[in-house]
Design an enzyme around this catalytic site. Structure first.
Site, PDB file in Angstrom:
ATOM      1  N   ARG A  70       0.886  -1.208   0.011  1.00 11.87           N
ATOM      2  CA  ARG A  70       0.044   0.128  -0.064  1.00 11.87           C
ATOM      3  C   ARG A  70       0.906   1.136   0.024  1.00 11.87           C
ATOM      4  NH1 ARG A  70      -3.268  -1.330   4.897  1.00 11.87           N
ATOM      5  NH2 ARG A  70      -2.261  -3.174   5.017  1.00 11.87           N
ATOM      6  N   GLU A 107       1.741  -5.620  13.213  1.00 16.18           N
ATOM      7  CA  GLU A 107       0.364  -5.935  14.169  1.00 16.18           C
ATOM      8  C   GLU A 107      -0.529  -6.927  14.101  1.00 16.18           C
ATOM      9  OE1 GLU A 107      -3.208  -3.167  13.549  1.00 16.18           O
ATOM     10  OE2 GLU A 107      -3.840  -3.691  15.498  1.00 16.18           O
TER      11      GLU A 107
HETATM   12  O1  LIG Z   1       3.234  -0.570  12.012  1.00 14.38           O
HETATM   13  P1  LIG Z   1       3.099  -2.086  11.661  1.00 14.38           P
HETATM   14  O2  LIG Z   1       2.515  -2.711  12.792  1.00 14.38           O
HETATM   15  O3  LIG Z   1       4.492  -2.415  11.159  1.00 14.38           O
HETATM   16  O4  LIG Z   1       2.063  -2.065  10.536  1.00 14.38           O
HETATM   17  C1  LIG Z   1       1.922  -1.042   9.549  1.00 14.38           C
HETATM   18  C2  LIG Z   1       2.308  -1.921   8.098  1.00 14.38           C
HETATM   19  O5  LIG Z   1       1.257  -2.916   8.282  1.00 14.38           O
HETATM   20  C3  LIG Z   1       0.760  -2.797   6.642  1.00 14.38           C
HETATM   21  O6  LIG Z   1       1.414  -3.615   5.754  1.00 14.38           O
HETATM   22  P2  LIG Z   1       1.263  -5.148   5.174  1.00 14.38           P
HETATM   23  O7  LIG Z   1       2.348  -5.929   5.695  1.00 14.38           O
HETATM   24  O8  LIG Z   1      -0.122  -5.306   5.573  1.00 14.38           O
HETATM   25  O9  LIG Z   1       1.311  -4.949   3.840  1.00 14.38           O
HETATM   26  P3  LIG Z   1       0.209  -4.579   2.506  1.00 14.38           P
HETATM   27  O10 LIG Z   1       0.685  -3.038   2.431  1.00 14.38           O
HETATM   28  O11 LIG Z   1       0.922  -5.209   1.463  1.00 14.38           O
HETATM   29  O12 LIG Z   1      -1.161  -4.732   2.710  1.00 14.38           O
HETATM   30  C4  LIG Z   1       0.688  -1.278   6.394  1.00 14.38           C
HETATM   31  O13 LIG Z   1       0.811  -1.214   4.801  1.00 14.38           O
HETATM   32  C5  LIG Z   1       2.007  -0.915   6.919  1.00 14.38           C
HETATM   33  O14 LIG Z   1       3.281  -1.263   5.928  1.00 14.38           O
HETATM   34  N1  LIG Z   2      -5.100  -1.738  11.783  1.00 16.05           N
HETATM   35  C1  LIG Z   2      -4.378  -1.742  10.606  1.00 16.05           C
HETATM   36  N2  LIG Z   2      -5.083  -1.428   9.514  1.00 16.05           N
HETATM   37  C2  LIG Z   2      -4.577  -1.291   7.858  1.00 16.05           C
HETATM   38  N3  LIG Z   2      -3.117  -1.718   8.069  1.00 16.05           N
HETATM   39  C3  LIG Z   2      -2.608  -1.892   8.966  1.00 16.05           C
HETATM   40  N4  LIG Z   2      -1.312  -2.341   9.219  1.00 16.05           N
HETATM   41  C4  LIG Z   2      -0.974  -2.653  10.543  1.00 16.05           C
HETATM   42  N5  LIG Z   2      -2.138  -2.639  11.304  1.00 16.05           N
HETATM   43  C5  LIG Z   2      -3.124  -2.139  10.295  1.00 16.05           C
END
Ligand SMILES: O=P(O)(O)OC[C@H]1O[C@H](OP(=O)(O)OP(=O)(O)O)[C@H](O)[C@@H]1O
Ligand SMILES: Nc1ncnc2[nH]cnc12
Length: 186
Positions: A70, A107
């Site tokens: 994202r 998370e």
């Molecule tokens: O602060 P944190 O606990 O590390 O979480 C934040 C991350 O989680 C999500 O990524 P995700 O790995 O789900 O990837 P995506 O963007 O591919 O959906 C979001 O886009 C952040 O990069």
């Molecule tokens: N609560 C949340 N919503 C969307 N992206 C996330 N990445 C980590 N935690 C998330």
């Protein structure tokens, strides 16, 4: 550090109104912040990209770094609007050639991220962009990779900071003097 001006408040209000809460996704107990409605709204998307590009310009960066997946959707248009290049940090196994790698917890899981070892020329200043700052695990890993790759960190900006998870504290030691900003904090 978030600028508490009337313009920042009204931008935050617009962006927040386009983000949807999805309870218990992708696992029980997590409230997922779904940015799809924001991306689908041309005015909100443009306002967000403009704010991110303004930060890149104000910080005088030579590259904007986006975090898969994202983060790419925010960082690439912001880099283009600011007139600088884009560098991807990707999940494991997606980048060719020699890479720096880092594992981390987020998370709702764990993963490994990578950056190409030749991504930055000496002296490059970078802005890191992502959509959500939750526990801070993802951005911490990204900042470690950037240090290994020789980039100078100018700042981090996220669309939304989940303040109750306190990712900001976890990031403090990785940030040094660089600012961490959020367009929205909840
Ligand atoms: O602060 P944190 O606990 O590390 O979480 C934040 C991350 O989680 C999500 O990524 P995700 O790995 O789900 O990837 P995506 O963007 O591919 O959906 C979001 O886009 C952040 O990069
Ligand atoms: N609560 C949340 N919503 C969307 N992206 C996330 N990445 C980590 N935690 C998330």
């Amino acid at each position: 550090m978030t600028a508490h001006t009337a313009a920042a408040d009204s931008l935050a209000e617009l962006l927040l109104s386009r983000i949807r809460d999805i309870p218990d996704y992708p696992q029980p107990g997590v409230v997922f912040k779904d940015i799809a409605p924001l991306l689908a709204d041309a005015a909100a998307f443009a306002a967000m990209v403009g704010a991110l590009a303004d930060r890149a310009t104000a910080l005088g960066v030579t590259k904007v770094v986006g975090l898969e997946a994202r983060g790419f959707v925010l960082a690439a248009p912001a880099a283009h609007a600011a007139g600088v290049g884009f560098v991807p940090i990707r999940k494991q196994g997606k980048l060719p050639g020699p890479v720096h790698s880092r594992s981390y917890d987020l998370e709702y899981g764990s993963a490994v991220v990578e950056v190409q070892q030749d991504a930055f020329a000496p002296g490059e200043r970078v802005l890191v962009v992502d959509d959500v700052l939750a526990t801070g695990g993802t951005v911490s890993a990204a900042l470690d990779l950037l240090r290994q790759a020789g980039a100078e960190l100018a700042g981090v900006v996220v669309l939304m900071e989940l303040g109750f998870l306190d990712g900001r504290s976890r990031l403090a030691e990785h940030l040094g003097a660089a600012p961490l900003e959020a367009l929205i904090t909840v």
